[in-house]
Enzyme design. Structure first.
Site, PDB file in Angstrom:
ATOM      1  N   TYR A   1       2.853 -10.902  54.700  1.00  0.00           N
ATOM      2  CA  TYR A   1       2.234 -10.399  53.478  1.00  0.00           C
ATOM      3  C   TYR A   1       0.738 -10.737  53.440  1.00  0.00           C
ATOM      4  O   TYR A   1      -0.076  -9.917  53.023  1.00  0.00           O
ATOM      5  CB  TYR A   1       2.943 -10.947  52.240  1.00  0.00           C
ATOM      6  CG  TYR A   1       4.357 -10.450  52.087  1.00  0.00           C
ATOM      7  CD1 TYR A   1       4.651  -9.095  52.169  1.00  0.00           C
ATOM      8  CD2 TYR A   1       5.413 -11.328  51.859  1.00  0.00           C
ATOM      9  CE1 TYR A   1       5.950  -8.624  52.033  1.00  0.00           C
ATOM     10  CE2 TYR A   1       6.715 -10.867  51.714  1.00  0.00           C
ATOM     11  CZ  TYR A   1       6.970  -9.522  51.808  1.00  0.00           C
ATOM     12  OH  TYR A   1       8.252  -9.067  51.666  1.00  0.00           O
TER      13      TYR A   1
ATOM     14  N   GLU B   1      18.635 -14.832  53.394  1.00  0.00           N
ATOM     15  CA  GLU B   1      18.013 -15.733  52.424  1.00  0.00           C
ATOM     16  C   GLU B   1      18.950 -16.864  51.997  1.00  0.00           C
ATOM     17  O   GLU B   1      18.606 -17.642  51.121  1.00  0.00           O
ATOM     18  CB  GLU B   1      17.516 -14.943  51.207  1.00  0.00           C
ATOM     19  CG  GLU B   1      16.354 -14.026  51.549  1.00  0.00           C
ATOM     20  CD  GLU B   1      15.713 -13.373  50.329  1.00  0.00           C
ATOM     21  OE1 GLU B   1      16.307 -13.429  49.227  1.00  0.00           O
ATOM     22  OE2 GLU B   1      14.622 -12.815  50.492  1.00  0.00           O
TER      23      GLU B   1
END
Length: 168
Positions: free
Chosen positions: A138, A28
Site C-alpha cells: 500500500y 488473516e
C-alpha cells in the site's frame, strides 16, 4: 502467461466470492469470525440498494476452458464531512499463488478509478498490523498510514452492545 481481466461482479459470482472471503479470513487467521453466507452476499450486494460492490480478477485458461476467479475487492461509497465523497475498500484479496503479478494493484487501481469517477477525494481501508507485505504494498501505491498522526481508533459496536445501543 495467463490472461486475466478485472470486471464487476455479478450475483452468479457470489459462490466464488464467498470462497475467496473464506481464504482471506484464513490468511488473516480469523476464519472463525466469518458468518456471511452466499445468500447474504446475493442479497446485500446485488439488490436494488446494495450495501457493497465487488470486482473480480478473472483468469482465462485453456484447461479447463473457462474463466476462474482468483481475486476480488469489495468497496462502498461513504462520506467524510471534512472533504466530501469517499470510497472505502473493504477487502482486497488475491490467491497466494497469483500474487506478485500485478493483480492486487489492478484491483486496487479499479477501485480508485471507480471512486474518482464518482467524485471521491479519498480511498480508505484498513490493513492488519502484522501484514508487513500488504502494508509495504500500500505504501508503494502512495497510500499513507494515518493511524499515528490522526490519533483515531477504529471502533466497532456489535452483538448485545449494538442491540442495547439501538434501544430508544
Amino acid at each position: 502467461t495467463m490472461e486475466y481481466s478485472i470486471r464487476a461482479a455479478s450475483v452468479e459470482d457470489c459462490k466464488d466470492i464467498r470462497r475467496l472471503i473464506g481464504e482471506l479470513a484464513e490468511y488473516e487467521k480469523v476464519a472463525d469470525e466469518v458468518t456471511i453466507t452466499q445468500r447474504d452476499l446475493e442479497r446485500d450486494g446485488f439488490s436494488e440498494n446494495p450495501f457493497f460492490h465487488c470486482i473480480i480478477a478473472e483468469f482465462y485458461t485453456a484447461f479447463p476452458p473457462h474463466p476462474t476467479k482468483k481475486g476480488y475487492a469489495t468497496y462502498f461509497y461513504n462520506y467524510n464531512t471534512w472533504c466530501g465523497r469517499a470510497i472505502y475498500m473493504g477487502d482486497l484479496y488475491v490467491m497466494s499463488e497469483f500474487r506478485g503479478k500485478g493483480i492486487g494493484r489492478a484491483l486496487m487501481s479499479k477501485v480508485a478509478q471507480l471512486g474518482r469517477a464518482a467524485g471521491c477525494r479519498q480511498l480508505n481501508f484498513t490493513v492488519m498490523d502484522w501484514n508487513k507485505s500488504a502494508r509495504d504494498f500500500y505504501l508503494r501505491q502512495g497510500c499513507v498510514d494515518i493511524t499515528a498522526n490522526t490519533g483515531k481508533h477504529f471502533m466497532r459496536c456489535e452483538g448485545e452492545a449494538l442491540e442495547h445501543l439501538a434501544q430508544p
